[in-house]
Design an enzyme around this catalytic site. Structure first.
Site, PDB file in Angstrom:
ATOM      1  N   HIS A   1      -8.162  -5.053  -0.324  1.00 37.42           N
ATOM      2  CA  HIS A   1      -6.928  -4.361   0.076  1.00 37.42           C
ATOM      3  C   HIS A   1      -6.465  -4.774   1.473  1.00 37.42           C
ATOM      4  CE1 HIS A   1      -3.891  -1.275  -0.439  1.00 37.42           C
ATOM      5  NE2 HIS A   1      -4.089  -0.934   0.814  1.00 37.42           N
TER       6      HIS A   1
ATOM      7  N   SER B   1       0.834  -1.194   0.000  1.00 36.57           N
ATOM      8  CA  SER B   1       0.000   0.000   0.000  1.00 36.57           C
ATOM      9  C   SER B   1       0.881   1.261   0.000  1.00 36.57           C
ATOM     10  CB  SER B   1      -0.959  -0.059   1.195  1.00 36.57           C
ATOM     11  OG  SER B   1      -2.015   0.836   1.035  1.00 36.57           O
TER      12      SER B   1
ATOM     13  N   ASP C   1      -8.810  -6.027  -4.622  1.00 36.57           N
ATOM     14  CA  ASP C   1      -8.542  -4.671  -4.128  1.00 36.57           C
ATOM     15  C   ASP C   1      -9.457  -3.669  -4.828  1.00 36.57           C
ATOM     16  OD1 ASP C   1      -7.279  -2.173  -3.434  1.00 36.57           O
ATOM     17  OD2 ASP C   1      -5.440  -3.285  -3.011  1.00 36.57           O
TER      18      ASP C   1
END
Lengths: 353, 353
Positions: free
Chosen positions: A327, A144, A298
């Site tokens: 995610h 991320s 995601d």
């Protein structure tokens, strides 16, 4: 400065806190005394070429890497690699709005300057070189916002990065990500208790932090996560209980200004700053063997966006991690998640650069 | 009651407003004088079997159906069909929190009772039967919350509905949809100007309505919409200009309580209420020839969810509408959108039941 007990050894275990001195920032201004929290696992070999840097994500710290990703049996094996996890600026452990005091008193709370992903990477490079004697990295790994830092490392310091594994993130933030993170920020700043960033305790902003958590519920997990009631595997018996017992408390202990500091960086992560806006040129600088590793479900770093970048990186492969969590699969909750991560990362770390 | 000029003939053109009398509600309570706004196009034939009911979505009214979907050259052709568009309860045109007055004065604003999708359908059936002399429908067509009403019609009154076209919506709301719409509602109710629903003008809630609009930006459009900058086709030169010139003004003229009334219905749309929670049994009641028409890039009514329902409907087909806009493709902005809608709807409407 605010005393927030969450950001402590009690909650985050062992970590070092080292000053790298004054950090002049890309956007102007500086952090007079930039302190970085980090943890290490394993031993730096004599050749000083077995270091793996791990970067952290929004709201995350070294803790989840230590607990889920690093150890015997994992690709990030301390028996082979000297793993260094550095908590990002604004993480609450490294220098952050809520803990700015002493020489940093002038940049406390709402006065904290804007920090860029690039500032983190410059700070990390200095920490590694000046304090740990590391000039080159066997690999950089991050998820991320950690993937944003990983890309920044590979583009900014191509000669120092032999391998790169950006997980569930992009080199150039997408407009959709900007909008999503803006909604997260607004959920906090719209709380009257936020008081323009000058609250006296994160408890005054709990309503905003809870709304922020519930927007994460919409975008952080996938539609299928909720439909299949995957939260039952975490031993909750309703989605409300999961929100109230897991996702909301996860965020409400945190500092609002710290979250906003990180979100500001996230919204502006873009390696093309180094090449006048030319993303092809920026990604073309990468010499690291790179595994681009999106998570299948995601909602905001979708595989499609990651693929478009991977195709522009010379020595790269596209490795999708299947996870219905979306995610927040990054939390490594699904039993099928870590085996995939370890398989891909293991192939990357143990293979040629 | 609030005088909101948006909900007027000036902004919505011609429509009828008819009282269907007292409407007792599924959740208890009643609307003493339930008024429905509706428009008609074309002529009811002598056999009274060419009526097509169109239902409306969250924040939408008959206006967009009139302007984009109905007319010569469209599947919804007034030369063939008697098209009746009924604005849902809470739409701001039919009886709604903000306009409750006279006999409805006791249920004004925050005192408005909870309304269900089923209440809308019962009200619509009464309007059609008692005021327009329509007992059977050639078809029911609706998008998003209109799809929820379409499914409700097909399950509740299977003998009355010959064809059904639920577009970009589901028969049973998903948990993800509940969470998404909750975030929308919270963006509004967290605004101090909302005052527990007792504001004196929607202008007092403009900050909340704008945040609400920006959450729509995250979920209503697709990641690709933003990445490809599709808003340029609408003659904006930045995504900020698009938000400020289109999406925010679209919502800020609306009434907060009305939006919340609709969101409450949306969060609870579920045909399985008729069968003790058994979705298979509920969808098994449908006899209408049904085209299930999701939009390919929809972030919150994804084709996968629509497919799972279509497979449980006997006389049905799965027809995906490709549109990079995502859910708000419903606005019929993409030049490729209406041709697909017209092709599918035309085949359904002009074919056998």
């Amino acid at each position: 400065m605010i005393d927030n007990p969450y950001y402590s050894h009690e909650f985050h275990g062992d970590y070092e806190l080292v000053s790298i001195g004054r950090l002049d920032l890309e956007e102007g201004g500086s952090i007079p005394d930039c302190r970085l929290a980090y943890t290490t696992f394993g031993t730096l070999n004599e050749a000083r070429d077995n270091a793996v840097l791990v970067t952290t994500w929004f709201s995350g710290t070294h803790q989840i890497w230590r607990d889920q990703y690093i150890g015997d049996g994992h690709a990030l094996d301390p028996a082979k690699y000297f793993v260094v996890v550095v908590d990002q600026i604004g993480s609450g452990l490294s220098t952050s709005p809520h803990n700015a005091s002493g020489d940093n008193a002038a940049i406390s709370m709402s006065k904290f300057p804007h920090v860029r992903i690039g500032d983190d990477v410059v700070a990390q490079e200095r920490l590694l070189r000046e304090h740990l004697g590391i000039e080159t990295l066997h690999a950089v790994v991050g998820g991320s916002m950690g993937a944003q830092q990983t890309y920044e490392w590979a583009v900014r310091f191509p000669e120092k990065v032999k391998r790169a594994a950006p997980i569930a993130g992009t080199a150039q933030v997408t407009p959709h990500d900007v909008l999503f993170s803006r909604s997260l920020v607004e959920a906090i700043t719209s709380d009257p208790g936020f008081a323009g960033g000058e609250y006296t305790s994160n408890a005054e902003v709990v309503a905003g932090l809870e709304r922020h958590a519930r927007i994460w519920a919409v975008m952080g997990f996938s539609t299928e996560f909720w439909k299949q009631e995957v939260w039952r595997a975490l031993e909750f018996d309703s989605k409300e209980a999961f929100l109230e017992g897991f996702l909301q408390p996860y965020f409400t202990v945190m500092d609002p200004n710290d979250l906003i500091c990180m979100a500001w960086k996230w919204q502006r992560g873009d390696v093309a700053r180094h090449t006048g806006g030319d993303l092809d040129a920026a990604l073309g600088r990468i010499t690291a063997r790179t595994f681009v590793m999106p998570i299948s479900e995601d909602m905001f770093f979708p595989p499609r966006d990651c693929r478009a970048e991977q195709e522009r990186i010379k020595n790269s492969e596209f490795r999708v991690v299947d996870d219905v969590l979306g995610h927040l699969g990054l939390f490594a909750v699904a039993p099928t998640y870590m085996p995939q991560i370890d398989a891909h990362l293991g192939e990357l770390l143990d293979g040629p650069a």
